[in-house]
Design an enzyme around this catalytic site. Structure first.
Site, PDB file in Angstrom:
ATOM      1  N   GLU A  44      -9.177  14.098  19.631  1.00  0.00           N
ATOM      2  CA  GLU A  44     -10.163  13.024  19.614  1.00  0.00           C
ATOM      3  C   GLU A  44      -9.526  11.719  20.099  1.00  0.00           C
ATOM      4  O   GLU A  44      -8.452  11.326  19.661  1.00  0.00           O
ATOM      5  CB  GLU A  44     -10.668  12.868  18.173  1.00  0.00           C
ATOM      6  CG  GLU A  44     -11.622  11.726  17.919  1.00  0.00           C
ATOM      7  CD  GLU A  44     -12.006  11.620  16.448  1.00  0.00           C
ATOM      8  OE1 GLU A  44     -12.912  10.832  16.131  1.00  0.00           O
ATOM      9  OE2 GLU A  44     -11.398  12.332  15.609  1.00  0.00           O
ATOM     10  N   LYS A 126     -19.302  12.084  19.199  1.00  0.00           N
ATOM     11  CA  LYS A 126     -19.358  12.467  17.787  1.00  0.00           C
ATOM     12  C   LYS A 126     -20.741  12.147  17.218  1.00  0.00           C
ATOM     13  O   LYS A 126     -21.273  11.058  17.404  1.00  0.00           O
ATOM     14  CB  LYS A 126     -18.273  11.712  17.020  1.00  0.00           C
ATOM     15  CG  LYS A 126     -18.156  12.107  15.553  1.00  0.00           C
ATOM     16  CD  LYS A 126     -17.233  11.185  14.780  1.00  0.00           C
ATOM     17  CE  LYS A 126     -15.783  11.373  15.130  1.00  0.00           C
ATOM     18  NZ  LYS A 126     -14.885  10.585  14.246  1.00  0.00           N
ATOM     19  N   TYR A 132     -16.364   6.429   4.929  1.00  0.00           N
ATOM     20  CA  TYR A 132     -15.755   6.531   3.598  1.00  0.00           C
ATOM     21  C   TYR A 132     -14.241   6.501   3.776  1.00  0.00           C
ATOM     22  O   TYR A 132     -13.730   6.705   4.886  1.00  0.00           O
ATOM     23  CB  TYR A 132     -16.176   7.840   2.906  1.00  0.00           C
ATOM     24  CG  TYR A 132     -15.858   9.083   3.707  1.00  0.00           C
ATOM     25  CD1 TYR A 132     -14.610   9.697   3.620  1.00  0.00           C
ATOM     26  CD2 TYR A 132     -16.790   9.645   4.580  1.00  0.00           C
ATOM     27  CE1 TYR A 132     -14.299  10.828   4.370  1.00  0.00           C
ATOM     28  CE2 TYR A 132     -16.493  10.763   5.323  1.00  0.00           C
ATOM     29  CZ  TYR A 132     -15.252  11.363   5.213  1.00  0.00           C
ATOM     30  OH  TYR A 132     -14.950  12.469   5.963  1.00  0.00           O
ATOM     31  N   CYS A 162     -14.370  16.103  15.523  1.00  0.00           N
ATOM     32  CA  CYS A 162     -13.852  15.834  14.181  1.00  0.00           C
ATOM     33  C   CYS A 162     -14.880  15.913  13.055  1.00  0.00           C
ATOM     34  O   CYS A 162     -15.125  16.981  12.506  1.00  0.00           O
ATOM     35  CB  CYS A 162     -13.120  14.506  14.162  1.00  0.00           C
ATOM     36  SG  CYS A 162     -11.918  14.392  12.795  1.00  0.00           S
ATOM     37  N   SER A 189      -7.555  13.730  12.555  1.00  0.00           N
ATOM     38  CA  SER A 189      -7.745  13.851  11.110  1.00  0.00           C
ATOM     39  C   SER A 189      -6.480  13.398  10.401  1.00  0.00           C
ATOM     40  O   SER A 189      -5.444  14.062  10.500  1.00  0.00           O
ATOM     41  CB  SER A 189      -8.066  15.307  10.751  1.00  0.00           C
ATOM     42  OG  SER A 189      -8.210  15.467   9.361  1.00  0.00           O
ATOM     43  N   GLY A 336      17.190  -4.572   2.210  1.00  0.00           N
ATOM     44  CA  GLY A 336      18.131  -4.838   1.138  1.00  0.00           C
ATOM     45  C   GLY A 336      18.453  -3.548   0.407  1.00  0.00           C
ATOM     46  O   GLY A 336      17.544  -2.796   0.041  1.00  0.00           O
ATOM     47  N   LEU A 337      19.740  -3.284   0.203  1.00  0.00           N
ATOM     48  CA  LEU A 337      20.175  -2.066  -0.473  1.00  0.00           C
ATOM     49  C   LEU A 337      20.755  -2.454  -1.829  1.00  0.00           C
ATOM     50  O   LEU A 337      21.819  -3.082  -1.899  1.00  0.00           O
ATOM     51  CB  LEU A 337      21.220  -1.329   0.370  1.00  0.00           C
ATOM     52  CG  LEU A 337      21.572   0.092  -0.072  1.00  0.00           C
ATOM     53  CD1 LEU A 337      20.382   1.021   0.091  1.00  0.00           C
ATOM     54  CD2 LEU A 337      22.764   0.615   0.717  1.00  0.00           C
ATOM     55  N   SER A 338      20.061  -2.070  -2.892  1.00  0.00           N
ATOM     56  CA  SER A 338      20.410  -2.567  -4.234  1.00  0.00           C
ATOM     57  C   SER A 338      21.266  -1.611  -5.040  1.00  0.00           C
ATOM     58  O   SER A 338      21.832  -2.002  -6.057  1.00  0.00           O
ATOM     59  CB  SER A 338      19.123  -2.843  -5.014  1.00  0.00           C
ATOM     60  OG  SER A 338      18.444  -1.628  -5.283  1.00  0.00           O
ATOM     61  N   GLY A 339      21.332  -0.361  -4.613  1.00  0.00           N
ATOM     62  CA  GLY A 339      21.957   0.654  -5.448  1.00  0.00           C
ATOM     63  C   GLY A 339      20.951   1.362  -6.325  1.00  0.00           C
ATOM     64  O   GLY A 339      21.315   2.251  -7.105  1.00  0.00           O
ATOM     65  N   ASP A 342      14.739   3.270  -5.147  1.00  0.00           N
ATOM     66  CA  ASP A 342      13.738   2.952  -4.134  1.00  0.00           C
ATOM     67  C   ASP A 342      14.381   2.564  -2.802  1.00  0.00           C
ATOM     68  O   ASP A 342      14.032   3.114  -1.747  1.00  0.00           O
ATOM     69  CB  ASP A 342      12.834   1.812  -4.620  1.00  0.00           C
ATOM     70  CG  ASP A 342      11.974   2.226  -5.809  1.00  0.00           C
ATOM     71  OD1 ASP A 342      11.579   3.401  -5.865  1.00  0.00           O
ATOM     72  OD2 ASP A 342      11.717   1.374  -6.674  1.00  0.00           O
ATOM     73  N   ASN A 413      12.496 -14.550 -10.361  1.00  0.00           N
ATOM     74  CA  ASN A 413      11.872 -14.431  -9.048  1.00  0.00           C
ATOM     75  C   ASN A 413      12.616 -15.214  -7.973  1.00  0.00           C
ATOM     76  O   ASN A 413      12.580 -14.860  -6.791  1.00  0.00           O
ATOM     77  CB  ASN A 413      10.418 -14.881  -9.112  1.00  0.00           C
ATOM     78  CG  ASN A 413       9.539 -13.876  -9.825  1.00  0.00           C
ATOM     79  OD1 ASN A 413       9.916 -12.727 -10.005  1.00  0.00           O
ATOM     80  ND2 ASN A 413       8.364 -14.313 -10.251  1.00  0.00           N
TER      81      ASN A 413
END
Length: 594
Positions: A44, A126, A132, A162, A189, A336-339, A342, A413
């Site tokens: 598509e 289509k 939705y 589709c 899709s 940033g790599l924090s240990g 995530d 913060n």
């Protein structure tokens, strides 16, 4: 029965790159011709990319798509490919004499076309327009009302787009009456978890309803928050799977089919037929090659094994990240790599997506960073071969504190925002795309710092709950020593076990732990799934067995964090309802579940 060798070109177009997408269609058509295919189909809107969103309302873009389609037909013929019928999706529009209020400007169509002999043979669009989830197609398209039925080597092939498969009625419901021997569905899709089995069942059901084989070609690739997983499939008239393409990679699925020969009394022309949804569909018949081919040796069918659950989720995140980086002109990323878990998973996803040599990480220890976190981050850098730089932020924080009298959350913060300033500065200086490390559990509850850890250009795990973050990290480590289109070859486990086992903490104050601010993730994530993805109200959540006090607390956290989520960068969608295109709630909102 008549024989037909069909090729489904599961390709990865780029929205708006009409020239590049046309090149891709020509290249894959040549592959199909070399494979001896008698018909090749593309997804598509393969010519324009998908979704084009409000580009469909811009006359200049619609006209460019129309010109590109005509030029593509001529180019295929000029390059010796004009004898192979090509079916592709593109953007068109309906000519209307009167502009109606409420109709999309220009009456755009999510269209499909058959190309052959340098010409555009037949066009359709289509019929069912989804409105939705991630789809807004009533906003930008008008409905098509034709079912093309093209005779190729004695087989009548019908074409739909589709959503026409997903809804009852419309073109699919008249396919059987039209006597088609093959129903060809062009698709874009989007992926979400466990959708592949739903699609296969759908194709089997529609094939049985239409009384003919069904060939389903799907797009592959990332487009902003959407990921298309390919997984193109061909099923027989009884719904039996005959051929299947791999997931998350471009592929040409070539299949020899034995199909009913067309009724020679069915003449070319247009015939209106009443569909099951109460609409009228015009069956548009065209004869391209009336006679079946002489019998020829068939090739073995390709049936790719679908990936297991965590593998497909991981592949979706890698592909979504890779294409966002590549299609937006970046060559490298920074984070940033924090240990913590995530940022470790995000770094690993980035390594798999674009190669560790293109991943830059910054270690930003503060006065509250544990020695273990720094050591663990350094170990991950070593295992993956990332580009790393350490920028201690303690003195930067002190400089702010000399000028500002901050306490509690404001002081916490401040550290997060200073870190964000560092990696954004590196982005500006070196042209890296900044990746954010927030997961879906944090986004849901507002457990992030606006303009701090939420800052960046793309969030690879934005739609991944915390429990799944751990699952993906463990799964990725089991793949050490393996390579694939979405896995870089690492000699050892890319994520140190100490990171996976560590209790999560933002490390913005002494001894801080996530559970100081949030419930245990084993309790939180199931509740978030019910409230965010299933839209359960308070009464339904209680009926599902969630603790009343926890329900009230979590609902409040989710509801008041909408303003933060609205400012979060995009990230790949893997669940039925992501924060972004799927879930759209007002920021200013006085409604509360009680």
């Amino acid at each position: 029965m008549a024989q037909l060798r069909i090729a489904l070109a599961q390709v990865n177009p780029t929205v708006g790159d009409l020239g590049g997408n046309a090149d891709k269609i020509v290249q894959w058509t040549r592959r199909a011709a070399d494979a001896g295919a008698h018909l090749v189909a593309f997804p598509e809107m393969a010519l324009t990319g998908y979704p084009v969103e409000d580009l469909a309302l811009r006359a200049s873009f619609v006209e460019a798509s129309q010109r590109a389609l005509a030029a593509l037909a001529r180019r295929l013929a000029d390059e010796g490919l004009g004898g192979l019928p090509v079916v592709t999706g593109y953007l068109d529009r309906r000519t209307v004499g009167l502009v109606r209020s409420g109709q999309p400007a220009g009456a755009p169509l999510d269209a499909a076309a058959w190309l052959h002999g340098g010409e555009v043979l037949v066009r359709s669009a289509k019929h069912h327009l989804p409105n939705y989830g991630v789809f807004d197609e009533y906003r930008i398209f008008v409905r098509g009302d034709r079912l093309p039925v093209v005779r190729v080597h004695g087989v009548d092939v019908a074409t739909v787009v589709c959503e026409d498969l997903w809804q009852d009625g419309g073109p699919v419901s008249v396919t059987g009456a039209a006597g088609a021997g093959l129903l060809l569905a062009l698709n874009a899709s989007p992926y979400e978890r466990n959708k592949d089995d739903v699609r296969l069942d759908l194709c089997a059901r529609r094939a049985r309803e239409a009384g003919c084989a069904l060939a389903y070609v799907n797009m592959v690739g990332g487009q902003d928050e959407l990921v298309f997983d390919g997984d193109s499939v061909i099923v027989g008239a009884d719904g039996t799977p005959l051929a299947r393409a791999p997931q998350f990679t471009e592929h040409l699925l070539v299949s020899d089919l034995a199909l009913p020969a067309a009724d020679p009394s069915a003449e070319p022309g247009r015939t209106p037929v009443d569909a099951l949804d109460g609409t009228t569909i015009t069956v548009d018949r065209l004869v391209l090659s009336p006679d079946p081919l002489p019998a020829y040796p068939v090739e073995p069918q390709t049936v790719a094994e679908p990936l297991d659950d965590l593998a497909e989720v991981y592949a979706a995140l890698v592909l979504g990240t890779r294409d966002y980086v590549r299609k937006n002109g970046f060559r490298s990323v920074v984070l940033g790599l924090s240990g913590g878990i995530d940022s470790a998973l995000v770094a690993t996803l980035a390594s798999d997506a674009i190669g560790p040599e293109n991943v830059h990480v910054i270690l930003l220890p503060s006065r509250y960073s544990s020695e273990g976190s720094v050591v663990d981050a350094e170990e991950l850098v070593k295992r993956q071969g990332l580009n790393a730089r350490t920028v201690p932020i303690a003195r930067m924080v002190e400089a702010f504190e000399e000028q500002l009298d901050l306490h509690g959350l404001a002081a916490e913060n401040l550290q997060a925002r200073i870190r964000a300033n560092v990696w954004m500065a590196m982005s500006n200086e070196h042209g890296h795309l900044v990746l954010t490390g927030g997961n879906k559990s944090e986004l849901a509850t507002g457990y992030s710092t606006l303009y701090g850890d939420s800052a960046g250009g793309f969030g690879p795990i934005k739609d991944v709950f915390k429990l799944t973050v751990w699952e993906l990290a463990r799964w990725r480590n089991t793949q050490a020593g393996k390579s694939s289109p979405f896995l870089h070859l690492f000699a050892e486990e890319p994520i140190p076990e100490a990171i996976i086992r560590k209790e999560p903490s933002a490390e913005l104050r002494p001894g801080q732990r996530d559970v100081d601010s949030l419930p245990e993730y084993t309790v939180l994530d199931p509740l978030l799934t019910d409230y965010v993805e299933r839209d359960m109200g308070r009464a339904a959540l209680l009926a599902a067995g969630h603790d009343p006090a926890l329900v009230d607390r979590v609902i409040r956290l989710v509801d008041i964090a909408e303003y933060k989520r609205r400012q979060y960068p995009p990230g790949p969608k893997i669940t039925p309802k992501n924060f972004g295109r799927d879930r759209r709630l007002p920021i200013t909102n006085a409604w509360r579940e009680r």
